[in-house]
Design an enzyme around this catalytic site. Structure first.
Site, mmCIF file in Angstrom:
data_model
loop_
_atom_site.group_PDB
_atom_site.id
_atom_site.type_symbol
_atom_site.label_atom_id
_atom_site.label_comp_id
_atom_site.label_asym_id
_atom_site.label_seq_id
_atom_site.Cartn_x
_atom_site.Cartn_y
_atom_site.Cartn_z
ATOM 1 N N HIS A 171 1.050 -1.564 0.244
ATOM 2 C CA HIS A 171 -0.654 -0.283 0.158
ATOM 3 C C HIS A 171 1.175 1.039 0.052
ATOM 4 C CE1 HIS A 171 1.533 0.235 4.558
ATOM 5 N NE2 HIS A 171 1.022 -1.035 4.628
ATOM 6 N N ASP A 196 9.161 8.690 -9.164
ATOM 7 C CA ASP A 196 9.537 10.065 -8.301
ATOM 8 C C ASP A 196 9.020 9.938 -6.574
ATOM 9 O OD1 ASP A 196 11.393 10.998 -10.144
ATOM 10 O OD2 ASP A 196 9.596 12.101 -11.288
#
Ligand SMILES: CCCCCCCCCCCCC/C=C/[C@@H](O)[C@H](CO)NC(=O)CCCCCCCCCCCCCCC
Ligand SMILES: Nc1ncnc2c1ncn2[C@@H]1O[C@H](COP(=O)(O)OP(=O)(O)OP(=O)(O)O)[C@@H](O)[C@H]1O
Ligand SMILES: [Ca+2]
Length: 543
Positions: A171, A196
């Site tokens: 998650h 990123d």
């Protein structure tokens, strides 16, 4: 190899077989390289080859296979002993590949001596990681993170005898939270496989953990943060991969894995972002309000589209042409030699980054005697902006190969603050097109750029709210300007895009922390094909 008299480093020189011929092979510790040349005169161009020891990946004893054993008369006479050297081969556009060369000889002792000497030298490369913690985001970019790691990266790590603990994230924030729980100090580095956003998670986990362990309060915007010496490696598998591209020169998993293996180190500036003495986030690439904030906000709803979501939301945001009113106050970065309009860019071993670091260190030493950083001059700009972009690095990526600020430096303790004022759609398009070509992006009357060490932003809306002037009209007309319903002036705030994540506050206080963290990278190398790469390529042509 033993030390020579006078402290000179030794050389191991032997005549070894390579392919069907005999070569003079030299392990030259003094010059830090393994070289081989064809000793037969006359010398043909390209017959001298070398590999820097720092770019050797590993050495292994090798069983010559049938094909390799087709090496002339020797094969019938005696048993051959061989070893293979795996090394970095530099290709075009900053791409690195793993190449190998196999040497053989009849003398088993000589073969072992070579293996031993090479292994000893590799052992002496102290900056190389031995144990890494790896986080893989299986859902980043085109959802290829797991496959990329297993097929392209793990085999190279195992070739280089690097041991790994791998966590496949389940998650969002899994990696970040995990970094507060594990014993990070037993690792030589942390690797993130993703984009990123994944990098940002790992960076927040590591920097946050170090501050916590050092008793530093991240909520204090003036705190001197403790440098994080555990390097981060980025295996690009995201949508933009701007941090990888801007620090390595290419977004390529094998190239990044090789930079990790050879133990490269690139310091990186990090900006801290606060709102009302509350820590919000760190940023290393783009902190963007207006255009890039609106793109991000819209694109989050379209994650299912993958990397294409940015083009879709980019087009939509371009058409909406919203501008935002606000005030920016900034402190110019006086310590650095560079300017955002420089023609030269930040490159491997950058002089400006080194000098800036020294200057800042000296300023900090003097700080107690002279003046506090906070007392230095602030410049204030009010206006209507289509975009406010603060970048700590060039923000180059495959979509924009020079980036949003081509002369920004990775480690100079400053950020480039780019203000794009309200202009026509056509002019804004001309500005955007310059993100993608060689023309000067700052050569427009509606674009200003400043090199800063800190800045603050307050939107007109929050200024008005703060002064308790509640305009009922704003509420009634929702997000459109009451006076000019068709004018694109947006009364709601934009959102800050902080390295690809949205921030909840529009009023922020930003401070650049010089070289707060380190990456497994070396910055972008000068584009000339260097001697080593040239020789290696020609060596392969001969074999
Ligand atoms: C006419 C062509 C113009 C093309 C302009 C391309 C500009 C590309 C600039 C990319 C700058 C990336 C900066 C890095 C930001 C990262 O920290 C962050 C996290 O990954 N990425 C994004 O926020 C993701 C940002 C993604 C932005 C994509 C923008 C696409 C804009 C398209 C505009 C279309 C106008 C067409 C008009 C006819
Ligand atoms: N298992 C996971 N499930 C859902 N989200 C995750 C998981 N692991 C990480 N994330 C989150 O997914 C977000 C996006 O990931 P990532 O940066 O790898 O890809 P991207 O957004 O496609 O690329 P880019 O950031 O380069 O645009 C990160 O902010 C991260 O917090
Ligand atoms: Ca910088």
């Amino acid at each position: 190899m033993e030390r020579l008299p006078g402290g000179r480093r030794p050389r191991l020189v032997s005549s070894l077989g390579l392919g069907r011929r005999s070569w003079e092979v030299t392990l030259d510790e003094e010059r830090g390289r393994l070289a081989w040349r064809d000793p037969r005169p006359p010398r043909r161009a390209g017959e001298n080859c070398f590999v820097p020891i720092s770019e050797i990946i590993s050495v292994e004893e090798t069983e010559l296979n049938k094909k390799q054993r087709n090496i002339g008369k020797w094969q019938k006479m005696t048993k051959l002993h061989a070893f293979t050297v795996y090394y970095v081969k530099k290709a075009r556009n900053h791409r690195w590949r793993c190449s190998d060369v196999t040497f053989w000889c009849v003398d088993e002792h000589l073969c072992n001596q070579w293996i031993q000497a090479l292994k000893e030298l590799l052992e002496m490369q102290k900056s190389r990681p031995k144990q890494l913690l790896v986080y893989i985001n299986p859902y980043g970019g085109k959802r290829q993170g797991k496959r990329i790691y297993e097929q392209k990266v793990a085999p190279l790590f195992s070739l280089a005898s690097i041991s790994t603990d791998v966590v496949i994230t389940e998650h969002a924030n899994h990696a970040k939270d995990n970094l507060f729980e594990v014993n990070i100090y037993k690792y030589d580095g942390v690797v993130c496989v993703g984009g990123d956003g994944m990098f940002s998670e790992v960076m927040h986990g590591l920097i946050g953990r170090i501050q916590k362990d050092s008793g530093i309060d991240q909520n204090n915007p003036k705190a001197s943060l403790v440098q994080c010496n555990i390097r981060i490696g980025i295996i690009p598998a995201g949508s933009t991969d701007c941090i990888c591209y801007s620090t390595v020169g290419i977004s390529d998993p094998v190239t990044s894995a090789l930079h990790i293996i050879v133990g490269d180190c690139q310091p990186l500036d990090v900006s801290s972002v606060h709102h009302n003495n509350m820590f919000l986030k760190y940023s290393v690439s783009l902190l963007g309000y207006g255009f890039y904030g609106d793109i991000l906000k819209d694109s989050e709803k379209k994650r299912w589209m993958g990397p294409m979501r940015y083009d879709y939301s980019g087009f939509k945001t371009f058409l909406s042409h919203h501008y935002y009113e606000g005030t920016i106050a900034y402190q110019p970065a006086k310590h650095t030699l560079g300017s955002p309009r420089d023609k030269d860019s930040c490159r491997t071993g950058c002089y400006i980054c080194k000098k800036s670091e020294q200057q800042l260190a000296e300023q900090h030493k003097d700080c107690g005697l002279k003046h506090e950083e906070g007392e230095e001059e602030w410049k204030v700009i009010k206006g209507k902006f289509l975009a406010i972009n603060a970048v700590n690095m060039s923000c180059a990526c495959p979509r924009s190969p020079k980036g949003l600020s081509p002369a920004a430096h990775l480690a100079d303790g400053s950020a480039d603050l780019i203000l794009v004022r309200k202009c026509s759609r056509f002019d804004f398009l001309r500005y955007l097109v310059r993100h993608t070509n060689q023309d000067d992006q700052f050569d427009f009357p509606f674009v200003d750029v400043y090199r800063v060490k800190s800045f603050q932003f307050t939107s007109k809306l929050s200024e008005d709210n703060e002064s308790n002037v509640m305009d009922i009209g704003k509420k009634r007309f929702g997000q459109f300007c009451r006076d000019h319903p068709a004018c694109c002036c947006n009364i709601v705030n934009s959102t800050w895009n902080c390295d690809g994540e949205t921030l909840d506050s529009s009023a922020i206080e930003v401070r650049v922390h010089c070289q707060l963290m380190k990456l497994f990278a070396r910055g972008i190398e000068e584009n000339c094909k260097d001697e080593a790469a040239y020789s290696q390529n020609s060596a392969e042509q001969l074999l």
